[in-house]
Scaffold this active site. Structure first.
Site, PDB file in Angstrom:
ATOM      1  N   HIS A  60       3.988   1.305   4.166  1.00  0.00           N
ATOM      2  CA  HIS A  60       2.756   0.976   3.745  1.00  0.00           C
ATOM      3  C   HIS A  60       1.750   1.356   4.886  1.00  0.00           C
ATOM      4  CE1 HIS A  60       2.274  -3.629   5.182  1.00  0.00           C
ATOM      5  NE2 HIS A  60       2.770  -2.711   6.149  1.00  0.00           N
ATOM      6  N   GLU A 103      -1.744  -5.191  -1.865  1.00  0.00           N
ATOM      7  CA  GLU A 103      -1.446  -6.101  -0.711  1.00  0.00           C
ATOM      8  C   GLU A 103      -1.935  -7.504  -1.118  1.00  0.00           C
ATOM      9  OE1 GLU A 103       0.210  -5.328   1.932  1.00  0.00           O
ATOM     10  OE2 GLU A 103       0.487  -3.163   1.895  1.00  0.00           O
ATOM     11  N   HIS A 158      -6.864  -1.161   8.084  1.00  0.00           N
ATOM     12  CA  HIS A 158      -6.088  -0.145   8.829  1.00  0.00           C
ATOM     13  C   HIS A 158      -6.294   1.320   8.322  1.00  0.00           C
ATOM     14  CE1 HIS A 158      -3.841  -4.063   8.161  1.00  0.00           C
ATOM     15  NE2 HIS A 158      -3.581  -4.030   9.470  1.00  0.00           N
ATOM     16  N   ASP A 200      -7.319  -1.970  -0.398  1.00  0.00           N
ATOM     17  CA  ASP A 200      -6.491  -2.744   0.205  1.00  0.00           C
ATOM     18  C   ASP A 200      -7.036  -4.092   0.708  1.00  0.00           C
ATOM     19  OD1 ASP A 200      -4.575  -4.165   2.276  1.00  0.00           O
ATOM     20  OD2 ASP A 200      -3.985  -2.217   3.151  1.00  0.00           O
ATOM     21  N   ASP A 254      -3.284   3.467   7.824  1.00  0.00           N
ATOM     22  CA  ASP A 254      -2.345   3.904   7.135  1.00  0.00           C
ATOM     23  C   ASP A 254      -1.927   5.265   7.278  1.00  0.00           C
ATOM     24  OD1 ASP A 254      -2.137   1.168   6.415  1.00  0.00           O
ATOM     25  OD2 ASP A 254      -2.624   1.409   4.407  1.00  0.00           O
ATOM     26  N   ASP A 262      -9.862  -0.610   3.876  1.00  0.00           N
ATOM     27  CA  ASP A 262      -8.719  -1.045   4.657  1.00  0.00           C
ATOM     28  C   ASP A 262      -8.952  -1.489   6.046  1.00  0.00           C
ATOM     29  OD1 ASP A 262      -5.710  -1.573   5.642  1.00  0.00           O
ATOM     30  OD2 ASP A 262      -5.172   0.062   4.235  1.00  0.00           O
ATOM     31  N   HIS A 290       0.787  -1.187  -0.159  1.00  0.00           N
ATOM     32  CA  HIS A 290      -0.140  -0.031  -0.066  1.00  0.00           C
ATOM     33  C   HIS A 290       0.904   1.281   0.087  1.00  0.00           C
ATOM     34  CE1 HIS A 290      -4.560   0.914   0.992  1.00  0.00           C
ATOM     35  NE2 HIS A 290      -4.002   1.646  -0.070  1.00  0.00           N
ATOM     36  N   ASP A 305      -6.834  -6.473   2.540  1.00  0.00           N
ATOM     37  CA  ASP A 305      -6.892  -6.734   3.968  1.00  0.00           C
ATOM     38  C   ASP A 305      -7.983  -6.258   4.724  1.00  0.00           C
ATOM     39  OD1 ASP A 305      -6.125  -4.303   5.022  1.00  0.00           O
ATOM     40  OD2 ASP A 305      -4.112  -5.038   5.166  1.00  0.00           O
TER      41      ASP A 305
END
Ligand SMILES: NC(=[NH2+])NCCC[C@H](N)C(=O)O
Ligand SMILES: [Mn+2]
Ligand SMILES: [Mn+2]
Length: 308
Positions: free
Chosen positions: A148, A280, A133, A235, A135, A131, A108, A237
């Protein structure tokens, strides 16, 4: 949606992540997992508009920085910088040509370059950031030093200056034009930053309560009112590890298979997206082609694939 032509930019780069392997993403998606077949079946015209990987930036990477001056806790900063600069140029050229830039990662950190290139064309660009997350770390707050985990923060003008000022525009995007969707793993300082900037962050808690359709509706409406283009930064994830195990930083409790697809389908129907990136996917951590195939399907839904 500007679907006259999709300009695919391959970014086999994984030095922004803590685990190697996301660099295998672009070829895996295009070939083994069938992205080119998918685009053909949707009659979406496309071209491979460029490739930015470690070999492509070799030599340019180190000369930009004096190693003695490098701040700590920014792993592979010279390579990330060189990749971002080169990727921004590719993305900007693709956008200038009127194509829909589709960037295939890689980790990312590549969003730094993608968004830098797009910012040359949009003064008020929206970014929808799918995401687990946010980031939004900096070199001062990151628990890992992996860039990332900093790319959205950098695009918002927060963090290491050579990256935030990349190609002269800073910040690239405004906090009120960002929506994070699917978050469930935020570091303490990221939480504070999100709150203080007022960034719209639809956590998994919010998605559980509201439903993904309502979330997408809210986000799409706001983007339609306030932005002049919308970049989808996906992303993988963000999706639950049961569906997307092939990724470096999986977090349980993510988007279901259908929630992810519905989000992409609603984006296609809205016609707001002007560019996208898929990051990712790590084929070396995947169960067969499970995660890569999901990524291809989601790109398909974003570009018009429909059940009926
Ligand atoms: N793009 C990603 N998968 N980012 C993961 C970031 C994880 C963690 N917040 C960090 O800063 O290291
Ligand atoms: Mn991410
Ligand atoms: Mn993530």
């Amino acid at each position: 949606m500007t679907l006259s032509r999709v300009a695919i930019i391959k970014v086999p780069f994984d030095l922004g992540a803590g685990t190697r392997g996301a660099s295998l993403g672009p070829d895996c998606l295009l070939q083994e997992a069938g992205l080119t077949d998918k685009l053909n079946s949707l009659f979406v015209p496309y071209e491979i508009a460029g490739e930015v990987g470690v070999p492509a930036i070799a030599g340019t990477a180190t000369e930009a920085f004096d190693p003695a001056q490098l701040p700590p806790n920014l792993k592979h900063i010279a390579e990330v910088y060189a990749m971002s600069d080169s990727l921004a140029e590719h993305v900007s050229a693709a956008a200038a040509s009127g194509a829909f830039p589709l960037v295939l990662g890689g980790d990312h950190s590549i969003a730094i370059g993608t968004i830098a290139g797009l910012a040359e064309h949009y003064a008020n660009m929206g970014v929808i950031w799918f995401d687990a997350h946010s980031d939004m770390n900096t070199e001062h707050t990151s628990p890992s030093g992996n860039i990332h985990g900093m790319s959205l923060g950098i695009s918002l003008g927060r963090g290491y200056e050579p990256l935030t000022k990349l190609r002269g525009i800073c910040p690239k995007i405004k906090p009120e034009h960002v929506a994070i969707i699917g978050a469930r793993s935020l570091d303490p300082d990221e939480k504070q930053f999100i709150r203080s900037l007022g960034v719209a962050c639809y956590t998994m808690h919010d998605i559980d309560r509201m439903g993904i359709a309502k979330v997408m509706d809210e986000v799409i409406r706001r983007m339609q009112r306030e932005t002049d283009g919308v970049h989808i930064s996906f992303d993988i994830d963000s999706v639950d590890p049961r569906e997307a195990p092939g990724t470096g930083t999986p977090v349980k409790g993510g988007l279901s298979y259908r929630e992810a697809h519905l989000a992409m389908e609603l984006l296609y129907q809205s016609g707001i997206a002007t560019s996208a990136e898929l990051v990712e996917v790590n084929p070396s951590l995947d169960q067969g082609l499970k995660t890569a195939t999901l990524a291809v399907e989601l790109i398909g839904s974003l570009l018009g694939d429909q059940i009926l």
